[in-house]
Design a protein around this motif. Sequence first.
Motif, PDB file in Angstrom:
ATOM      1  N   ASP A  99       0.839  -1.198   0.000  1.00 23.50           N
ATOM      2  CA  ASP A  99       0.000   0.000   0.000  1.00 23.50           C
ATOM      3  C   ASP A  99       0.883   1.261   0.000  1.00 23.50           C
ATOM      4  O   ASP A  99       0.628   2.227  -0.737  1.00 23.50           O
ATOM      5  CB  ASP A  99      -0.898  -0.041   1.245  1.00 23.50           C
ATOM      6  N   ALA A 100       1.911   1.216   0.812  1.00 20.79           N
ATOM      7  CA  ALA A 100       2.834   2.363   0.903  1.00 20.79           C
ATOM      8  C   ALA A 100       3.537   2.582  -0.435  1.00 20.79           C
ATOM      9  O   ALA A 100       3.681   3.729  -0.895  1.00 20.79           O
ATOM     10  CB  ALA A 100       3.846   2.121   2.011  1.00 20.79           C
ATOM     11  N   GLY A 131       2.362   1.767  -3.331  1.00 20.90           N
ATOM     12  CA  GLY A 131       1.337   2.302  -4.229  1.00 20.90           C
ATOM     13  C   GLY A 131       1.214   3.808  -4.083  1.00 20.90           C
ATOM     14  O   GLY A 131       1.169   4.551  -5.067  1.00 20.90           O
ATOM     15  N   LYS A 132       1.195   4.261  -2.838  1.00 24.64           N
ATOM     16  CA  LYS A 132       1.082   5.714  -2.589  1.00 24.64           C
ATOM     17  C   LYS A 132       2.323   6.435  -3.133  1.00 24.64           C
ATOM     18  O   LYS A 132       2.217   7.515  -3.713  1.00 24.64           O
ATOM     19  CB  LYS A 132       0.921   5.959  -1.093  1.00 24.64           C
ATOM     20  N   GLU A 133       3.471   5.809  -2.937  1.00 27.41           N
ATOM     21  CA  GLU A 133       4.731   6.444  -3.368  1.00 27.41           C
ATOM     22  C   GLU A 133       4.781   6.628  -4.892  1.00 27.41           C
ATOM     23  O   GLU A 133       5.178   7.682  -5.383  1.00 27.41           O
ATOM     24  CB  GLU A 133       5.908   5.577  -2.897  1.00 27.41           C
ATOM     25  N   GLY A 168       2.126   6.442  -6.933  1.00 21.97           N
ATOM     26  CA  GLY A 168       0.868   6.946  -7.478  1.00 21.97           C
ATOM     27  C   GLY A 168       0.027   5.898  -8.183  1.00 21.97           C
ATOM     28  O   GLY A 168      -0.651   6.181  -9.178  1.00 21.97           O
ATOM     29  N   THR A 224      -2.575   2.120  -7.497  1.00 27.27           N
ATOM     30  CA  THR A 224      -3.301   1.369  -6.482  1.00 27.27           C
ATOM     31  C   THR A 224      -2.788  -0.062  -6.487  1.00 27.27           C
ATOM     32  O   THR A 224      -2.852  -0.740  -7.514  1.00 27.27           O
ATOM     33  CB  THR A 224      -4.820   1.372  -6.793  1.00 27.27           C
TER      34      THR A 224
END
Lengths: 89, 452
Positions: A65-66, A68-70, A72, A74
């Motif tokens: 998840d982290a 994915g955020k980094e 951009g 999902t």
Amino acid sequence: MRAVVTVIGKDKIGVIYRVSEILSQSKVNIEDISQTILQDVFTMVMLVDLSKSNCQFSELKDRLDALGKEIGMTIRIQNEDIFNAMHTI
Amino acid sequence: MALFKDIMETVRMIDKENLDIRTTTMGISLLDCIDHDPHKSQTRIYDKITHSAEHLVEEADKIASEIGIPIVNKRISVTPMALIAGATDLKNYAPFAETLDRAAAEVGVNYIGGFSALVPKGATKADNILIQSIPEALASTEHVCASVNIGSTKAGINMDCVKLMGHIVKQCAELTKDNESVGASKLVVFCNAVEDNPFMAGAFHGVGQPDKVLHVGVSGPGVVKVALEKNQHATMDELAEIIKKTAFKITRAGQFVGTTVAKRLNIPFGILDLSLAPTPAIGDSVARIIEEMGIQHCGGPGTTAALAMLNDAVKKGGIMASTSVGGLSGAFIPVSEDEGMISAARNGHITIEKLEAMTCVCSVGLDMIAIPGDTPDDTISAIIADEAAIGMVNNKTTACRLIPAIGKTVGDEVTYGGLFGSAPVMPVNLSDASVFVNRGGKIPAPIHSFKN
């Protein structure tokens, strides 16, 4: 347990590398992988085996998840059984 | 491995179409907590619930994380409290509700159902005490839900109790008038209540159930609506087929969750309730499915037929997917909890009379409907009688969850937020029903109930 990793988002260099890196560090084996790029949207599905994993499912999920955020995108990891339950008779 | 397109379909359902598991509800029998001494009984109840459901929330959350599908509510249903508290000499059972409330808070569930009495054929002393205790019980607790079954196809309708319930509903609202009359939203008056319903506020754990059991309630109006959007020119039978296939997938997700949670808690899996349960969120509305079929505004002509097809197709798809279908299983049409219904009510497109017609073809009844706070008790009773008659004659569950909005009238709204949403106060036909309601007695069971 086997799980399905899905990665969805705008295509960029090194996505498979970064996801595989986390899986490898967690001793999670990739059994199958397929991907498509449709109108610049990158979609990847990986079937992975967690039986030799060295971390908790929730920990792995948080790391993906982290990432994915980094980058951009999902990134999800879900127990394979839910897909079999929903899509097979 | 499931096919690429199947995996992406599931991901889309979760991401964009609000697919979730609406509730996992643990049913707990309290029959072994009966004691003449109320303190002993309440201690046993608290201990049994907190012990039995100790890991319910934790395991449900863990599974939700593993499969990536949210489990929105974790809840508990217990044996109808009139059967337990009746062994004591108390004249008010509100302390038993407070015990349930403390136990629910301890294990982290948001609602506990079962402050209930079953009186279709007549009420015991305990049933009467329980019913009279409901307003105080709901006003003084946060998590407790109450229900009263006042009729059935086999027994007919207990009109003495129907009369009483009009008054009790009003009192529930009065005692919580400073909080949007919320007490009335936690009380369901049933005909043909089921004993394995996982949905609140009407859940209770019937005496025919095992000691402990895990039920699950699925949802998915958003998924059905999107499936229909993609088939603008389909005929009604083609739409029915699409809904069936969609319901199958949703039900399978619920079945998987239910059986897995039950296994990890080491208790039997009970039933899967495959109701389409809406929320006030955009894209999670049963009303919008009906409108997607081509009705301009939910409540307009055609609504009942569209709903009948929807309800039937959901059941057919769900029954193929699970051998444990039970509970209420159908489409819910709560006004305050459905974004499309709220909109239809605000704009005057839907009326209580049309909602009553709709309840003939779906589960469950006149649900979460705000009415003017000065509606006479007897009028509320008469509405309850009408709804019960539909259930009794059609051999189905019906219910009333009416909220007399104290101090408010048509044009005002009650607002709860969250899953309970907001309800525009709807006009009630004020033709006097007091002579009818005050006759009391019973409406005899219909002829087709004599099947033996």
